[in-house]
Design a protein around this motif. Structure first.
Motif, PDB file in Angstrom:
ATOM      1  N   GLU A 120     -24.677  46.066  11.281  1.00 17.33           N
ATOM      2  CA  GLU A 120     -23.581  45.113  11.480  1.00 17.33           C
ATOM      3  C   GLU A 120     -24.130  43.692  11.655  1.00 17.33           C
ATOM      4  N   VAL A 121     -25.189  43.567  12.459  1.00 15.63           N
ATOM      5  CA  VAL A 121     -25.803  42.255  12.701  1.00 15.63           C
ATOM      6  C   VAL A 121     -26.402  41.699  11.409  1.00 15.63           C
ATOM      7  N   LEU A 122     -27.087  42.560  10.643  1.00 15.84           N
ATOM      8  CA  LEU A 122     -27.675  42.121   9.368  1.00 15.84           C
ATOM      9  C   LEU A 122     -26.583  41.656   8.400  1.00 15.84           C
ATOM     10  N   ILE A 127     -23.385  37.066   5.878  1.00 16.27           N
ATOM     11  CA  ILE A 127     -22.146  36.277   5.845  1.00 16.27           C
ATOM     12  C   ILE A 127     -22.419  34.837   6.270  1.00 16.27           C
ATOM     13  N   GLY A 128     -23.214  34.678   7.346  1.00 18.01           N
ATOM     14  CA  GLY A 128     -23.569  33.338   7.828  1.00 18.01           C
ATOM     15  C   GLY A 128     -24.329  32.542   6.782  1.00 18.01           C
ATOM     16  N   ARG A 129     -25.240  33.230   6.094  1.00 17.45           N
ATOM     17  CA  ARG A 129     -26.045  32.563   5.048  1.00 17.45           C
ATOM     18  C   ARG A 129     -25.162  32.131   3.872  1.00 17.45           C
ATOM     19  N   GLU A 130     -24.243  33.011   3.486  1.00 16.89           N
ATOM     20  CA  GLU A 130     -23.419  32.731   2.301  1.00 16.89           C
ATOM     21  C   GLU A 130     -22.289  31.731   2.572  1.00 16.89           C
ATOM     22  N   THR A 131     -21.647  31.865   3.736  1.00 14.24           N
ATOM     23  CA  THR A 131     -20.488  30.993   4.023  1.00 14.24           C
ATOM     24  C   THR A 131     -20.895  29.696   4.724  1.00 14.24           C
TER      25      THR A 131
END
Length: 399
Positions: A120-122, A127-131
Motif C-alpha cells: 500500500e505504501v509503495l 501515486i505521489g511520483r506521478e501526480t
C-alpha cells in the motif's frame, strides 16, 4: 551533500488568531460538525464509552459505519481509499499546505499483513511520483514488522532463527519503501512508538538515513520529547553522524502514549520513562528545536506540534540571520482536523506547513480515531482552544 539555498521569502507574520485564514476551507456545515465533535471530546468518560461501543458495534456488524463515517471519521480522516484522500490533498494544496499521507493501518501481526501495508505504501509512493500532489508519507514500523520482535530486540534478547528471518524481511520492507521514496522524491516520516519497542526502531531509522540521506533528507526519525532520554538521544545521534555526508532527518513530537507509559512503568516497577510534568515536556521540546537549529547545516527537521507557544517560538527563531539560508529545512506539521489556526496561518505566512492525513477503511481506522479522541481529551487546553476558535467563527459567520 545538498546545497544550502535560500527559501522563498516569508509572506507575512504568523498570526494564529486569524479566523478568516484558519477556516477558509470549511463550510458552515463542517464548522458546526467540528463544534459538536470537540464539545463531545471534552468529556473523557463519553470518549471512552463511545470508543468501546463503536468498536463493539462494528465487530457485531451493526449499521453504525455510516454514522462514524459522517462524523468523527469525516473530521479526522481523508477517506477510505487513497483516491478519496486525494480530494482532501488538493483542497489542502490550494491553501499551500502539504500533505503527509498516512495509511491508518494499526499494528499488524502476520507476514501477509506486513506485506500488504508495504505494498500500500509503495503504491502511494507511485501515486505521489506521478501526480506530484504530495511528497510526504508516514510509516508506522509495527505496520511492517512484528512488535514482539521489536520488543525482544529492545531488551537485547536473542531471536530464534525464525524471528531472525522475519526481522530480515521487516528490514527489507523498510528498505524497499525508502529506496522507492528516494527515486520518487518522496520524504518518509517514520513514526515513534512505545518506549519498550523504540531502540531497534531508532537503529533502523539511522541505518536508512545513512543509506538514503546523502543528497537530501529522505528519512526522518520521530522523537517523542515527553521521554526523559530524548535530548540525550538527539545529541548522541548527531555525534554519530558527525563528519559523514548525511543530512539527519528529525521529527519532534511531544508524545502519544503518556498514560500507557506511566501505567506500564508503575505495574512493572521500573523508572517512568516520560516526564510527569507538562512543563518539563515543553522545555524538552523547545530544547530539541534549539539543538536542531544549531546543526541546521546538516539537519532537516519537522516540529509536529499543536502547541502554539512552541510554534511561535520556532517562527521567531526562523527570522534570525544565521538560520535564513537553511529555512527550507524547517517544517511544521499538525494532524488533519486539529489546530487549523496553526497550519493554515503558518502556510499563509510562507512557512513549510503540512497536515498528517490518515486514510483507510472505517473499521481499520477506528483504533486511530479513538486514540486521536483520547489524545484530545488529555491535551491540556486543546479542547478549550478548538471550541473557542470555532465559537468565534460561528459568531463571525452569524450561524
Amino acid at each position: 551533500m545538498e546545497n544550502a539555498t535560500a527559501s522563498p521569502k516569508l509572506a507575512g507574520t504568523f498570526d494564529p488568531n486569524n479566523l478568516q485564514v484558519t477556516f477558509c476551507n470549511k463550510t458552515d456545515k463542517e464548522i458546526k460538525l467540528a463544534y459538536w465533535l470537540f464539545g463531545m471530546m471534552g468529556k473523557p468518560a463519553l470518549v471512552a464509552a463511545g470508543g468501546a461501543a463503536a468498536q463493539l458495534a462494528l465487530k457485531l456488524k451493526l449499521p453504525v459505519k455510516g454514522l462514524i463515517r459522517n462524523t468523527i471519521y469525516k473530521h479526522f480522516c481523508g477517506g477510505e481509499t487513497v483516491q478519496e484522500a486525494q480530494q482532501v490533498v488538493q483542497k489542502l494544496a490550494a491553501a499551500r499546505i502539504q500533505t503527509v499521507l498516512d495509511y491508518a493501518a494499526e499494528a499488524q501481526s502476520t507476514e501477509a499483513g506486513f506485506d500488504m501495508v508495504r505494498d500500500e505504501v509503495l503504491q502511494n509512493i507511485i501515486i505521489g511520483r506521478e501526480t506530484k500532489s504530495f511528497s510526504l508519507i508516514s510509516v508506522k514500523l509495527t505496520g511492517i514488522g512484528s512488535s514482539n520482535i521489536f520488543r525482544k530486540l529492545h531488551l537485547r534478547q536473542e531471536l530464534t532463527p525464525e524471528e531472525q528471518a522475519d526481522f530480515a524481511r521487516t528490514q527489507q520492507r523498510l528498505d524497499d519503501i525508502c529506496q522507492a521514496a528516494t527515486e520518487a522524491n518522496i520524504t518518509v516520516y517514520l513514526d515513534a512508538e512505545e518506549s519498550w519497542l523504540q531502540n531497534p526502531m531508532d537503529e533502523l531509522a539511522e541505518e536508512m538515513m545513512r543509506r538514503y540521506n546523502t543528497k537530501r533528507a529522505v528519512v526522518f526519525n520521530t522523537l517523542q520529547m515527553y521521554r526523559t532520554d530524548r535530548i540525550d538521544y538527539l545529541k548522541s545521534c548527531l555525534r554519530r553522524f558527525e563528519g559523514e555526508p548525511v543530512i539527519v532527518g528529525i521529527k519532534i513530537v511531544r508524545g502519544a502514549y503518556l498514560e500507557k507509559e506511566q501505567l506500564r512503568a508503575k505495574q512493572q516497577g521500573y523508572p517512568c520513562p516520560v516526564f510527569t510534568r507538562k512543563s518539563d515536556t515543553d522545555k524538552s521540546f523547545n530544547q530539541a528545536i534549539d539543538i536542531c537549529l544549531e546543526h541546521l547545516h546538516r539537519v532537516e527537521f519537522c516540529a509536529a506540534t499543536h502547541n502554539e507557544q512552541s510554534t511561535s517560538y520556532l517562527t521567531s527563531r526562523i527570522q534570525e540571520d544565521s538560520i535564513r539560508p537553511y529555512r527550507h529545512r524547517i517544517h511544521f506539521s499538525q494532524l488533519y482536523g486539529m489546530s487549523d489556526n496553526l497550519t493554515y496561518n503558518l502556510a499563509a505566512a510562507g512557512y513549510n506547513a503540512s497536515k498528517y492525513l490518515p486514510y483507510g477503511e472505517v473499521a481499520t481506522a477506528l483504533p486511530y480515531l479513538i486514540r486521536r479522541a483520547e489524545e484530545n481529551t488529555s491535551i491540556a487546553g486543546q479542547m478549550g482552544r478548538e471550541l473557542s476558535l470555532l465559537q468565534q467563527e460561528i459568531k463571525r459567520r452569524k450561524l
